[in-house]
Design a protein around this motif. Structure first.
Motif, PDB file in Angstrom:
ATOM      1  N   LEU A   1       4.956  12.641 -10.657  1.00  0.00           N
ATOM      2  CA  LEU A   1       5.071  12.186  -9.280  1.00  0.00           C
ATOM      3  C   LEU A   1       4.757  13.352  -8.349  1.00  0.00           C
ATOM      4  N   PRO A   2       3.882  13.155  -7.345  1.00  0.00           N
ATOM      5  CA  PRO A   2       3.563  14.249  -6.423  1.00  0.00           C
ATOM      6  C   PRO A   2       4.844  14.730  -5.726  1.00  0.00           C
ATOM      7  N   THR A   3       4.946  16.027  -5.511  1.00  0.00           N
ATOM      8  CA  THR A   3       6.165  16.574  -4.889  1.00  0.00           C
ATOM      9  C   THR A   3       6.361  16.053  -3.463  1.00  0.00           C
ATOM     10  N   ASP A   4       5.243  15.635  -2.825  1.00  0.00           N
ATOM     11  CA  ASP A   4       5.311  15.003  -1.493  1.00  0.00           C
ATOM     12  C   ASP A   4       6.397  13.920  -1.413  1.00  0.00           C
ATOM     13  N   LEU A   5       6.544  13.186  -2.516  1.00  0.00           N
ATOM     14  CA  LEU A   5       7.442  12.040  -2.481  1.00  0.00           C
ATOM     15  C   LEU A   5       8.888  12.439  -2.212  1.00  0.00           C
ATOM     16  N   SER A   6       9.266  13.633  -2.656  1.00  0.00           N
ATOM     17  CA  SER A   6      10.651  14.066  -2.449  1.00  0.00           C
ATOM     18  C   SER A   6      10.990  14.153  -0.968  1.00  0.00           C
TER      19      SER A   6
ATOM     20  N   GLU B   1       3.695   3.337  -0.642  1.00  0.00           N
ATOM     21  CA  GLU B   1       3.833   2.298   0.379  1.00  0.00           C
ATOM     22  C   GLU B   1       5.206   1.635   0.369  1.00  0.00           C
ATOM     23  N   SER B   2       5.793   1.527  -0.805  1.00  0.00           N
ATOM     24  CA  SER B   2       7.151   0.976  -0.856  1.00  0.00           C
ATOM     25  C   SER B   2       8.148   1.937  -0.210  1.00  0.00           C
ATOM     26  N   LEU B   3       7.933   3.240  -0.407  1.00  0.00           N
ATOM     27  CA  LEU B   3       8.808   4.233   0.240  1.00  0.00           C
ATOM     28  C   LEU B   3       8.712   4.078   1.757  1.00  0.00           C
TER      29      LEU B   3
ATOM     30  N   HIS C   1       4.027  10.209   5.116  1.00  0.00           N
ATOM     31  CA  HIS C   1       3.247   9.131   4.516  1.00  0.00           C
ATOM     32  C   HIS C   1       1.749   9.395   4.663  1.00  0.00           C
ATOM     33  N   ARG C   2       1.337   9.781   5.857  1.00  0.00           N
ATOM     34  CA  ARG C   2      -0.077  10.026   6.110  1.00  0.00           C
ATOM     35  C   ARG C   2      -0.572  11.239   5.322  1.00  0.00           C
TER      36      ARG C   2
END
Lengths: 205, 205, 205
Positions: free
Chosen positions: C107-112, C181-183, C156-157
């Motif tokens: 999972l990309p760290t961006d998601l955190s 997108e769900s996040l 998100h962007r």
């Protein structure tokens, strides 16, 4: 059930039944579309006709609400039920459209299980609509829809896991995922109809 | 039209007209975004400004509904119309954003036909808003929007078929499909606005 | 605040607080799901439990609205708030489900960063619910949610631009885009809750 203080205008029940019967037709066309031997162009054309017929019924309900002084239940509930039934048809139409437009060669067999759930939802919904008049046996209907929705959810998750298992190429996943999600959307739309019926029944009881 | 029993507060019509004029601006920026020679960053910045301006108008309408005792039509219809117009802007903003973020190199020429439909929808909607006051000629408006929506649907289906024809790589399809669907979403949002206007006109007639 | 002319039934406030606390639990599970060392199956199972518990609370609110003659604010606002809180839970549940089903390895760290925004939204929302009774300090709550939504939008962007930068294969993009997108959907759902609270506060003031 005792006295009803609102005059009975049975047209609404007839129209809702008609609307749900279009869904039985649509679900049947969906099953045809999945079969290997079907003429997809022809099935899509018949689906379009069924969708137009369903639109007509929806408009007839809306016109009747607008021109009737006393309605059998709340106006907004009639709108919700009519547009809820219409939404199911739109989702089924979308699936057929996607299969045609994406030119999917091999549909995973998983999808048939989901279409069977949809056919069963349509039958159960069509059988429930005439019961709105007496408000009898509706609980069995929404319990059965909830059961079907759970079965559909399990199918959906299994299909998705399959789709991402590495067996399919990205392009195929892209196409199939749309179709799989529209199928799930149709089942969700049936569940919304059942929720609307439940709300109406609670108010009237 | 005879007597109107509600006092005429023309501010609402002015605000709806203003709101629809933001959509004309947005549709123009969408067309600019598609051109080969445009500075995408700059167009996206101006789109963001237009979207903020549209938000302001929406808030002005909501504030006015909350502070006005007698409204020209039902409060919930005013909310629906205001938020419906706002939804169109959000969809157009999303398209511009996607083109920028996804760094799409070659946009299929198909998309221009769809943006022309959107521009025409915006013009027709902006022309209809002032007519809410007299409730004249609104039927022509929603008939034209329905016609445009049908044209848009044909464009959309042709573009999708194209996208999945094998000409594009999965990654390009992934990007373009999002854009194509947001464009269709903008047209659908225009149609919802027209449906709300139709409902208001039916009630007032 | 002076006199309140509606009898105070504090149960609704308790139930809304309970509902928002389920969101704090859900956001925590989301953070666990993202960690490299988590047992994903186990986190998903606990998420399912949290989602069921949240459903129970939602049903309790709906039952109470249907059986209570005088409600602390408009019935439809209570429904909106209850279903808005429930929608957040559904979005968080969907993220966990997607991570499990798609078998995403890295999972990309961006998601955190995005999950941190969600955790903060949940805490702020849970802290605001008891304040519905006194209608105090609610403005700070919705201003903070708007700030968080803006931060989430920037995350998100950035994540999307990253996803389409060429670093990822189409198949990975396909999986990650859904999750991303769900996040964002969860954050949008928190914003809707805040808008509903704002509307209630405006009416009551």
């Amino acid at each position: 059930m005792g006295l009803r203080f609102r005059p009975v205008d049975s047209t609404f029940y007839d129209l809702f039944t008609e609307s749900a019967q279009h869904l039985v037709t649509g679900a049947g066309l969906l099953a045809e579309m999945l079969s290997d031997t079907s003429d997809r162009e022809d099935v899509a054309r018949r689906m379009r006709e069924a969708e137009h017929a369903a639109d007509e019924t929806t408009h007839a309900i809306v016109r009747r609400v607008n021109s009737t002084f006393v309605t059998p239940f709340d106006r907004e509930d009639i709108y919700s039920l009519a547009s809820g039934l219409d939404d199911v048809m739109d989702m089924m139409d979308e699936v057929v459209d996607q299969i045609l437009l994406y030119e999917v060669k091999d549909l995973p067999t998983d999808l048939s299980a989901q279409v069977e759930v949809i056919q069963r939802c349509a039958e159960v919904t069509a059988a429930a609509m005439p019961q709105l008049q007496s408000m009898q046996s509706l609980e069995e209907y929404w319990i059965e829809i909830n059961r079907l929705e759970n079965a559909g959810d399990k199918n959906h998750r299994r299909t998705l896991a399959n789709l991402f298992s590495g067996e399919y190429k990205a392009m195929e996943v892209l196409k199939l995922k749309d179709i799989v999600e529209s199928l799930e959307g149709a089942i969700d739309a049936f569940e919304k109809v059942a929720n609307t019926v439940e709300q109406i029944a609670v108010k009237e009881s």
